[in-house]
Design an enzyme around this catalytic site. Structure first.
Site, mmCIF file in Angstrom:
data_model
loop_
_atom_site.group_PDB
_atom_site.id
_atom_site.type_symbol
_atom_site.label_atom_id
_atom_site.label_comp_id
_atom_site.label_asym_id
_atom_site.label_seq_id
_atom_site.Cartn_x
_atom_site.Cartn_y
_atom_site.Cartn_z
ATOM 1 N N HIS A 1 2.206 -11.493 18.235
ATOM 2 C CA HIS A 1 2.932 -11.544 16.960
ATOM 3 C C HIS A 1 4.441 -11.535 17.194
ATOM 4 O O HIS A 1 5.170 -12.392 16.680
ATOM 5 C CB HIS A 1 2.520 -10.349 16.098
ATOM 6 C CG HIS A 1 3.255 -10.255 14.787
ATOM 7 N ND1 HIS A 1 2.722 -10.697 13.607
ATOM 8 C CD2 HIS A 1 4.486 -9.766 14.484
ATOM 9 C CE1 HIS A 1 3.590 -10.494 12.626
ATOM 10 N NE2 HIS A 1 4.673 -9.928 13.139
ATOM 11 N N GLU A 2 4.908 -10.563 17.961
ATOM 12 C CA GLU A 2 6.352 -10.449 18.190
ATOM 13 C C GLU A 2 6.882 -11.623 19.006
ATOM 14 O O GLU A 2 8.028 -12.044 18.818
ATOM 15 C CB GLU A 2 6.687 -9.109 18.857
ATOM 16 C CG GLU A 2 6.355 -7.895 18.014
ATOM 17 C CD GLU A 2 6.986 -7.917 16.629
ATOM 18 O OE1 GLU A 2 8.046 -8.567 16.452
ATOM 19 O OE2 GLU A 2 6.423 -7.302 15.705
ATOM 20 N N HIS B 1 7.680 -14.362 16.690
ATOM 21 C CA HIS B 1 9.039 -14.182 16.171
ATOM 22 C C HIS B 1 10.054 -14.610 17.230
ATOM 23 O O HIS B 1 11.059 -15.263 16.918
ATOM 24 C CB HIS B 1 9.290 -12.710 15.841
ATOM 25 C CG HIS B 1 8.735 -12.252 14.531
ATOM 26 N ND1 HIS B 1 8.956 -12.905 13.344
ATOM 27 C CD2 HIS B 1 7.981 -11.156 14.218
ATOM 28 C CE1 HIS B 1 8.369 -12.240 12.350
ATOM 29 N NE2 HIS B 1 7.767 -11.179 12.862
ATOM 30 N N HIS C 1 10.552 -18.198 17.392
ATOM 31 C CA HIS C 1 11.284 -18.661 16.214
ATOM 32 C C HIS C 1 12.787 -18.585 16.468
ATOM 33 O O HIS C 1 13.564 -19.427 15.996
ATOM 34 C CB HIS C 1 10.890 -17.808 15.010
ATOM 35 C CG HIS C 1 11.157 -18.440 13.686
ATOM 36 N ND1 HIS C 1 10.926 -17.780 12.490
ATOM 37 C CD2 HIS C 1 11.642 -19.657 13.329
ATOM 38 C CE1 HIS C 1 11.252 -18.562 11.480
ATOM 39 N NE2 HIS C 1 11.696 -19.708 11.953
#
Length: 682
Positions: free
Chosen positions: A469-470, A473, A476
């Site tokens: 998940h991180e 990010h 991104h």
């Protein structure tokens, strides 16, 4: 006062990637660095407003976007360390600087001369020759000024200054209080207290004792130790003690109690919203999101809530049955849920958390996350031992495309007492092109239990999902390819920012990934296909519990910020009343109770916005279905569109437009319910 030549913030950084020379920075360097950086940006803003020429995009928007580089560089270092390596001295400076920085931001936003130039350009935006990105920057800049109070009269501006400066102080105090409770609470455990626990957890408890100079075992309030203890310990008395401490963070009384801070924060947010013409803070905050209105958010949450409550009731009956078989005839309490859920899971799927964990070695999961990025986006990662880092546990990797560095990634994976709990992504420096080809420096921060010397760090499946998940990010930020800092990386609508991260989690569950990277720490064998099949089959197990935990937090957040009058509010009583109103099931609590709900009260980030994870989950469930429809989870054409319109695009277009450009249509909300096992696929 530190001499100019001695202060690292007063000179160029010749380190790899221009990262901070952390070893050279002393605590006494920060205050003079803040003084100079603030003065530098004030001078830059004064130069814009003093310009007698007619406002142009170049002499106003470009100039505004390039102002404050010294402050950005300083804040990138200071606030990342304040979250991940917060000494008492760092925290003291943070408390001192919070209102000062708010004052500085207000001075820019509420400068009538600067706003007049921005408004003049905005009013004629359709007649200007602008690129799509420039038009987006102009529109966002104008709206940011208006939402910051630039259009208010002088009395309104005075009120806005008072409110925002006070909120900055309160948010800092809130987060520091939570960290204090988490870092100071410990429970010494004897050998008898850890009987029956798996080695990985006993080792973590022993390491926590060693880190604190104690003998035996020590439990802390780090999630990476609390959750496995609640899942695996047969000692109900200890589970109760630990759980109650865990949910009381920020509400333990004394100087670190956050109750009064929450009450004042809610009151000030209502005042801020009304000052800007909105009936509630939720209406104000959601106006610039995909959801747009509190009503739209509530409709989504309540649709999911009703199904989740039914599922949680079914799950509780199954837990109670197993508990009775083992001689526990009392009602299932919150400290029982994880323990008996694990027993039910073992019976249904023959999956043992303790037996599963050796397959999820931290180092191998990092490799897996990197490999997925390589297959989707054509980037590779290389460890850099020569890059300065702020703590010995931090790892540095350069990200390359076609052999050329395009970003620097830092991984800070282990829990420590100076780090706030949870997991997050942040930037030491964001990508942009306005000032040259500025490469991003991105950090992922986790709180995994540090293993004993010479042993691999073992993760739960949920931990591994958090890592993915991180890193979603992180990508991104790393893949960002825009010109303007305002639009860079994760600077998108709050209910869109979780889409790239939650989407990335899906690849962890793919057999193609697990079979290569889920390698047993002791035997060196890959996870058997039969176990992979069981793991995937069990992914919707206990989703009633997980969904109720999350949605209750989101509904309480929304309720707080839907108030039109918060005078005299008692946050704890309000929380209890709202949970009663929505019918919170017995034996369950919010994932984040109000006194430690850092997402919502340590700053404005997720205030009235905790629903964003679920809104983005609609996007990620539907978005990954696009890959499944192709029959290839790494479909090159779809991956190219995902990279171009989502991961690399920052905030250069409306988020729904970005999603449609990737997916080909708007998302189907039913995909969320199917993903969570709350509905069946058509």
């Amino acid at each position: 006062m530190t001499q100019t030549t001695d202060n690292p913030f007063f000179r160029p950084w010749t380190t790899p990637f221009g990262i901070a020379p952390f070893g050279d920075i002393r605590i006494e360097d920060y205050r003079p660095a803040f003084e100079r950086a603030l003065a530098d940006q004030r001078a830059e803003i004064d130069a814009i407003t003093a310009n007698s020429e007619t406002p142009t995009f170049a002499n106003t928007i470009d100039a505004l976007e390039t102002s404050g580089h010294a402050l950005d560089r300083l804040c990138g270092v200071f606030f990342n360390l304040a979250g991940s390596d917060a000494t008492d001295a760092i925290q003291a400076i943070q408390r001192e600087m919070a209102p000062v920085l708010a004052q500085h931001g207000n001075a820019i936003t509420l400068d009538h001369r600067l706003f007049a130039r921005v408004k003049a350009l905005y009013d004629q935006r359709d007649s200007l020759t602008l690129t799509g990105e420039q038009k987006r920057v102009l529109e966002k800049t104008y709206k940011n000024f208006v939402r910051g109070g630039a259009a208010l009269d002088e009395a309104g501006k005075v009120e806005m200054r008072r409110i925002t400066e006070r909120l900055a102080t309160l948010g800092t105090a809130f987060s520091q209080n939570v960290l204090k409770d988490e870092s100071t609470w410990t429970l010494d455990l004897a050998e008898a207290d850890v009987t029956g626990l798996p080695d990985f957890l006993k080792n973590a408890l022993a390491q926590a004792a060693k880190d604190r100079g104690r003998e035996g075992y020590v439990m802390t309030l780090g999630r990476s130790m609390v959750e496995p203890f609640l899942t695996l310990s047969p000692r109900r008395d200890l589970r109760e003690t630990i759980f109650k401490a865990w949910v009381k963070r920020g509400e333990m009384g004394g100087e670190s109690d956050n109750t009064a801070i929450v009450a004042e924060t809610i009151k000030l947010r209502v005042e801020r919203a009304k000052l800007l013409g909105y009936p509630t803070f939720a209406a104000f905050k959601l106006d610039e999101t995909m959801a747009k209105t509190p009503e739209a958010v509530r409709a989504l949450l309540e649709k999911v809530w009703s199904r989740a409550v039914v599922r949680a009731g079914e799950e509780r009956l199954a837990l109670a049955e197993v508990a009775r078989e083992e001689g526990m005839n009392e009602p299932i309490q919150p400290w029982d849920w994880r323990y008996y859920a694990e027993k039910v899971r073992q019976r249904r799927y023959a999956i043992d958390e303790a037996a599963l964990k050796p397959y999820f070695q931290l180092d191998r999961m990092i490799e897996a996350a990197f490999d997925v990025a390589t297959r989707l986006f054509g980037v590779t990662f290389r460890r850099r031992e020569d890059v300065p880092v702020y703590h010995p546990d931090v790892r540095a990797y350069e990200m390359l495309r076609d052999g050329t560095p395009v970003g620097l990634f830092l991984g800070d994976y282990y829990a420590r007492s100076t780090k706030r709990s949870g997991a997050w992504m942040s930037a030491f420096r964001s990508q942009e092109k306005l000032s040259g080809d500025v490469l991003p420096i991105i950090v992922n921060v986790m709180n995994f239990a540090k293993p004993p010397e010479g042993k691999p760090a073992l993760l739960s499946f949920d931990d591994a999902r958090t890592l993915f998940h991180e890193f979603g990010h992180g990508l991104h930020g790393l893949l960002s390819n825009v010109t303007y800092p305002l639009l860079s990386g994760t600077s998108v609508a709050r209910d869109f920012v979780e889409f790239p991260s939650q989407l990335y989690e899906h690849w962890l569950e793919r057999p193609e990934v697990l079979s290569r990277f889920a390698i047993h720490a002791e035997t060196g064998e890959a996870m058997p296909q039969a176990l992979i099949d069981k793991l995937i089959a069990a992914r919707t197990f206990n989703q009633g519990f997980a969904t109720v935990e999350y949605v209750s937090s989101a509904l309480v957040d929304l309720a707080f910020h839907s108030l039109s009058d918060a005078d005299g509010i008692d946050p704890i009583a309000f929380e209890a009343a709202e949970l009663k109103r929505i019918g919170m099931p017995d034996g369950l609590v919010m994932r984040h109770r109000t006194p430690h709900f850092a997402h919502v009260f340590s700053g404005d980030g997720y205030s009235a916005g905790y629903y964003s994870y679920m809104w983005s989950e609609v996007l990620d469930a539907d978005g990954f279905a696009a890959f499944e429809e192709t029959g290839d989870p790494f479909d090159p054409k779809l991956a190219q569109r995902l990279g171009a319109f989502v991961y690399s695009a920052g905030n250069s277009r409306d988020p729904m437009e970005a999603y449609v450009a990737f997916r080909g249509r708007e998302p189907d909300p039913e995909a969320l319910l199917v993903k969570r096992g709350l509905a069946t696929a058509a």
